[in-house]
Design a protein around this motif. Sequence first.
Motif, short mmCIF file in Angstrom:
data_model
loop_
_atom_site.label_atom_id
_atom_site.label_comp_id
_atom_site.label_asym_id
_atom_site.label_seq_id
_atom_site.Cartn_x
_atom_site.Cartn_y
_atom_site.Cartn_z
N LEU A 8 33.21 58.71 41.84
CA LEU A 8 33.16 58.39 43.00
C LEU A 8 32.99 58.61 44.10
CD1 LEU A 8 36.17 57.66 41.02
CD2 LEU A 8 36.05 55.53 41.90
N ILE A 22 43.36 53.08 45.58
CA ILE A 22 43.76 53.73 44.45
C ILE A 22 45.02 54.29 43.41
CG2 ILE A 22 43.17 55.85 44.74
CD1 ILE A 22 40.67 55.33 43.05
N THR A 75 38.10 46.93 40.90
CA THR A 75 36.33 46.83 40.58
C THR A 75 36.08 46.11 41.42
OG1 THR A 75 36.77 46.41 38.59
CG2 THR A 75 36.55 48.41 38.39
N ALA A 78 35.77 47.48 45.13
CA ALA A 78 34.94 49.10 44.92
C ALA A 78 33.71 49.30 46.27
CB ALA A 78 35.07 49.49 43.89
#
Length: 97
Positions: A8, A22, A75, A78
């Motif tokens: 990431l 997260i 997600t 994200a």
Amino acid sequence: MIMIHATLHVNPEKEQDFLKDIQSLIEDSRSESGNISYDLMKDTEKENVFMMVEEWKDIEAVQSHNTSNHFTTFTGKASEYLTAPLAVKIYDAKLME
């Protein structure tokens, strides 16, 4: 055993929000029945690069995780944090018998 490495690239201006959001993904993923480990690492050589290192019992556990609410929620947002597409590598970690 299945291992996953997800890289990431995080926007430095969003890093604190990313780390806060997260945490729930990590905690919820660790509580899944097929999870062995689920850890976030920060790259020591590249700024704002993280790697999620996951170990799962089998591919069915991965598939279940990928459809879980906590995973799809994270997600889905994200892209707010990332400066590059998520890079995912999946490994079959069975040892030779």
